[in-house]
Design an enzyme around this catalytic site. Sequence first.
Site, PDB file in Angstrom:
ATOM      1  N   GLY A 186       0.830  -1.350   0.072  1.00 46.18           N
ATOM      2  CA  GLY A 186       0.100   0.218   0.134  1.00 46.18           C
ATOM      3  C   GLY A 186       0.924   1.353   0.122  1.00 46.18           C
ATOM      4  O   GLY A 186       2.028   1.061   0.156  1.00 46.18           O
ATOM      5  N   CYS A 242       5.735  -5.970   1.348  1.00 46.62           N
ATOM      6  CA  CYS A 242       5.625  -4.632   1.046  1.00 46.62           C
ATOM      7  C   CYS A 242       5.471  -3.774   2.282  1.00 46.62           C
ATOM      8  O   CYS A 242       5.796  -3.958   3.468  1.00 46.62           O
ATOM      9  CB  CYS A 242       5.142  -3.953  -0.047  1.00 46.62           C
ATOM     10  SG  CYS A 242       6.173  -2.647  -0.533  1.00 46.62           S
ATOM     11  N   TYR A 243       4.241  -2.990   2.383  1.00 45.68           N
ATOM     12  CA  TYR A 243       3.694  -2.324   3.354  1.00 45.68           C
ATOM     13  C   TYR A 243       3.247  -3.431   4.571  1.00 45.68           C
ATOM     14  O   TYR A 243       3.479  -3.122   5.518  1.00 45.68           O
ATOM     15  CB  TYR A 243       2.467  -1.352   2.922  1.00 45.68           C
ATOM     16  CG  TYR A 243       1.843  -0.877   4.249  1.00 45.68           C
ATOM     17  CD1 TYR A 243       2.253   0.296   4.844  1.00 45.68           C
ATOM     18  CD2 TYR A 243       0.834  -1.499   4.721  1.00 45.68           C
ATOM     19  CE1 TYR A 243       1.657   0.564   6.071  1.00 45.68           C
ATOM     20  CE2 TYR A 243       0.217  -0.998   5.796  1.00 45.68           C
ATOM     21  CZ  TYR A 243       0.563  -0.032   6.524  1.00 45.68           C
ATOM     22  OH  TYR A 243      -0.230   0.442   7.621  1.00 45.68           O
ATOM     23  N   HIS A 257       7.398  -7.368  -4.245  1.00 50.39           N
ATOM     24  CA  HIS A 257       6.234  -7.988  -4.821  1.00 50.39           C
ATOM     25  C   HIS A 257       6.219  -9.284  -5.686  1.00 50.39           C
ATOM     26  O   HIS A 257       6.540  -9.374  -6.910  1.00 50.39           O
ATOM     27  CB  HIS A 257       5.321  -7.055  -5.725  1.00 50.39           C
ATOM     28  CG  HIS A 257       4.992  -5.833  -4.958  1.00 50.39           C
ATOM     29  ND1 HIS A 257       3.920  -5.804  -4.235  1.00 50.39           N
ATOM     30  CD2 HIS A 257       5.717  -4.600  -4.682  1.00 50.39           C
ATOM     31  CE1 HIS A 257       3.750  -4.292  -3.686  1.00 50.39           C
ATOM     32  NE2 HIS A 257       4.807  -3.715  -3.790  1.00 50.39           N
ATOM     33  N   GLU A 296       3.950 -11.426  -6.634  1.00 55.31           N
ATOM     34  CA  GLU A 296       2.823 -11.633  -7.311  1.00 55.31           C
ATOM     35  C   GLU A 296       2.920 -11.216  -8.807  1.00 55.31           C
ATOM     36  O   GLU A 296       2.271 -11.628  -9.721  1.00 55.31           O
ATOM     37  CB  GLU A 296       1.622 -11.026  -6.702  1.00 55.31           C
ATOM     38  CG  GLU A 296       1.516  -9.350  -6.628  1.00 55.31           C
ATOM     39  CD  GLU A 296       2.084  -8.765  -5.606  1.00 55.31           C
ATOM     40  OE1 GLU A 296       1.989  -7.588  -5.209  1.00 55.31           O
ATOM     41  OE2 GLU A 296       3.016  -9.494  -4.928  1.00 55.31           O
ATOM     42  N   SER A 314     -25.602 -12.000 -24.041  1.00 52.93           N
ATOM     43  CA  SER A 314     -24.889 -11.213 -24.884  1.00 52.93           C
ATOM     44  C   SER A 314     -24.316 -12.067 -26.232  1.00 52.93           C
ATOM     45  O   SER A 314     -24.076 -11.522 -27.133  1.00 52.93           O
ATOM     46  CB  SER A 314     -23.979 -10.398 -24.169  1.00 52.93           C
ATOM     47  OG  SER A 314     -22.662 -11.223 -23.923  1.00 52.93           O
ATOM     48  N   GLY A 315     -24.149 -13.205 -25.817  1.00 56.25           N
ATOM     49  CA  GLY A 315     -23.685 -14.290 -27.037  1.00 56.25           C
ATOM     50  C   GLY A 315     -21.763 -14.388 -26.617  1.00 56.25           C
ATOM     51  O   GLY A 315     -21.286 -15.202 -27.197  1.00 56.25           O
ATOM     52  N   GLY A 316     -21.331 -13.547 -25.519  1.00 58.35           N
ATOM     53  CA  GLY A 316     -20.154 -13.515 -25.163  1.00 58.35           C
ATOM     54  C   GLY A 316     -19.809 -14.898 -24.218  1.00 58.35           C
ATOM     55  O   GLY A 316     -20.833 -15.463 -23.940  1.00 58.35           O
ATOM     56  N   VAL A 317     -18.670 -14.971 -24.017  1.00 55.71           N
ATOM     57  CA  VAL A 317     -18.505 -15.969 -23.392  1.00 55.71           C
ATOM     58  C   VAL A 317     -18.913 -15.997 -21.768  1.00 55.71           C
ATOM     59  O   VAL A 317     -19.138 -17.170 -21.350  1.00 55.71           O
ATOM     60  CB  VAL A 317     -16.534 -16.275 -23.184  1.00 55.71           C
ATOM     61  CG1 VAL A 317     -16.069 -14.935 -22.500  1.00 55.71           C
ATOM     62  CG2 VAL A 317     -16.262 -17.691 -22.412  1.00 55.71           C
ATOM     63  N   ASP A 318     -19.023 -15.052 -21.164  1.00 54.49           N
ATOM     64  CA  ASP A 318     -19.443 -14.857 -19.963  1.00 54.49           C
ATOM     65  C   ASP A 318     -20.935 -15.440 -19.736  1.00 54.49           C
ATOM     66  O   ASP A 318     -21.134 -16.322 -19.030  1.00 54.49           O
ATOM     67  CB  ASP A 318     -19.271 -13.609 -19.238  1.00 54.49           C
ATOM     68  CG  ASP A 318     -17.853 -12.977 -19.209  1.00 54.49           C
ATOM     69  OD1 ASP A 318     -16.921 -14.108 -19.448  1.00 54.49           O
ATOM     70  OD2 ASP A 318     -17.654 -11.801 -19.334  1.00 54.49           O
ATOM     71  N   SER A 319     -21.754 -14.775 -20.698  1.00 56.15           N
ATOM     72  CA  SER A 319     -23.224 -14.917 -20.570  1.00 56.15           C
ATOM     73  C   SER A 319     -23.533 -16.475 -21.078  1.00 56.15           C
ATOM     74  O   SER A 319     -24.528 -17.008 -20.672  1.00 56.15           O
ATOM     75  CB  SER A 319     -24.187 -13.913 -21.039  1.00 56.15           C
ATOM     76  OG  SER A 319     -23.862 -14.015 -22.484  1.00 56.15           O
ATOM     77  N   SER A 320     -22.727 -16.618 -22.206  1.00 56.28           N
ATOM     78  CA  SER A 320     -23.019 -18.148 -22.705  1.00 56.28           C
ATOM     79  C   SER A 320     -22.578 -19.292 -21.998  1.00 56.28           C
ATOM     80  O   SER A 320     -23.363 -20.220 -21.745  1.00 56.28           O
ATOM     81  CB  SER A 320     -22.077 -18.355 -24.040  1.00 56.28           C
ATOM     82  OG  SER A 320     -22.593 -17.389 -25.011  1.00 56.28           O
ATOM     83  N   LYS A 338     -11.849 -13.661 -15.768  1.00 53.45           N
ATOM     84  CA  LYS A 338     -12.171 -13.877 -17.082  1.00 53.45           C
ATOM     85  C   LYS A 338     -11.498 -15.409 -17.398  1.00 53.45           C
ATOM     86  O   LYS A 338     -12.163 -16.257 -18.196  1.00 53.45           O
ATOM     87  CB  LYS A 338     -11.604 -13.118 -17.933  1.00 53.45           C
ATOM     88  CG  LYS A 338     -11.856 -13.395 -19.427  1.00 53.45           C
ATOM     89  CD  LYS A 338     -13.364 -13.423 -19.980  1.00 53.45           C
ATOM     90  CE  LYS A 338     -13.952 -11.868 -20.034  1.00 53.45           C
ATOM     91  NZ  LYS A 338     -15.136 -12.085 -20.417  1.00 53.45           N
TER      92      LYS A 338
END
Length: 515
Positions: free
Chosen positions: A61, A88-89, A174, A176, A228-234, A371
């Site tokens: 932070g 870190c912090y 860091h 990550e 919508s036809g995208g990957v998420d809603s499909s 995603k």
Amino acid sequence: MTEPSQPTQPSIVILDFGSQYTRLIARRFRELNAYSVILPGSAPLERILQENPRGIILSGGPSSVYDEQAPRPAPGVLELDVPVLGVCYGMQFLAQQAGGDVKRAGKREYGKASLTEYGGELFRGIEGEFVAWMSHSDSVTQLPAGYQVVARTEDTPVTAIENSETKRYGVQFHPEVVHTPKGGQLLANFLDICGIQRDWTAEHIIDELVADVQAQVGEDGRVLLGISGGVDSSTLSLLLARAVGERLTAVFIDHGLLRLGEREQVEAALRPLGVNLITVDAREEFMRHLEGVSDPEQKRKIIGREFIRAFEREARDHGPFDFLAQGTLYPDVIESAGGEGAANIKSHHNVGGLPDDLQFKLVEPFRTLFKDEVREIAGLLGLPDEVRMRHPFPGPGLAIRCLGAITEDKLDILRRVDDIFISGLREFDLYDDCSQALAVLTPIQSVGVMGDERTYSYTVALRAVTTGDFMTAEWARLPYDFLATMSNRIVNQVHEVNRVVYDITGKPPATIEWE
């Protein structure tokens, strides 16, 4: 808004003290098949215990531990009998609260640094050069009792510390970020110290989500899904079909802001999968409400509101429905200030644009997923690769890629430009090298010469990015020859455009979309 159910599986709890990299910590643990959750740094002990923690991360932070308003964990958190890793912090706070000293460093250390020596439990099994990403002004100058230094750099004598008896660890760098190549091995070692079972796999996620949906919806609840036809809603349509079967109805709203031929593509992709899909033509209504609106936040809120109103009409015609399902992802929640203390970057239509008088209970199974996690479970659910690996397309559609006020003529220009660009990426085998690609119609018009005649036409911007988690992104280094070909095709085939530019800005400081 319905809160996601509390997980019963053991987790790594990440307390966020304001680091820009906090979400990356969560991603790295999930890549190691360990469930992780981000909570505000000040989260009360009771809230942390709800997550069944097996380890705690104190994030980095911008504060100094000696600032009057320096963030700190709630009372009792550090007394828990679980391993703690300060980053870190977080390391500075861990040392300072145990009786050590933290002071302003002689010089700020930012960027890559090589550890001159390292050892201890965190570095077990790691060999060779260890390059670490530094970003700090303060440093630990005196160790608290029971701690020892386990890593150093040339400029930072105390780069990592540990107390093996109390299982308290700290790293000044860091682990990550990708700039610390062996950081994943260090985080894996921390998981071993925690003794957490690494079962956060796609198969496990599906089982958990199906159980959560069934518990929330019950035996009789009916679900309306905006698709919508995208990957998420499909992917969500397949997950919900598994969870509630015929009690799911998927509705595709054609709001007039789609890409060229997209409505037909959605219908052809989903109906063969057995999805009960209803298509609604709402183009005229959306365009009426968007007329003259240029502010992007207002566009998003209008579109979010009208989406819900359209669903409500379909619910009356095909219902009744008890629940509205959405493919909201974790990055959507973060950018819309869905987490406590997060900055509102932009409202997502399915997070910040919902009306207060919503008539449904929300079902958002993907609200804590990234995603790439959704893509992975999509494969197991049988979603074809042409849909599963499709680039993201925003719910507000071309409304946020047509800058300024929207008109039918501008949308037509943008559709043709977008089709040329995306088709070109596929033709030259560059589509899969990009995580997301898009065209933007700017309100800028400039003078040009075409066929020995003066033109005064639009400027369009092309944008393509590469990213692993959509929290940060780099601009895609597309070949110059390809960009030249796209520019020539666009200005020759779309006569309303005489200038093409390519966006070479990363995220941050930009976002992936322009609005």
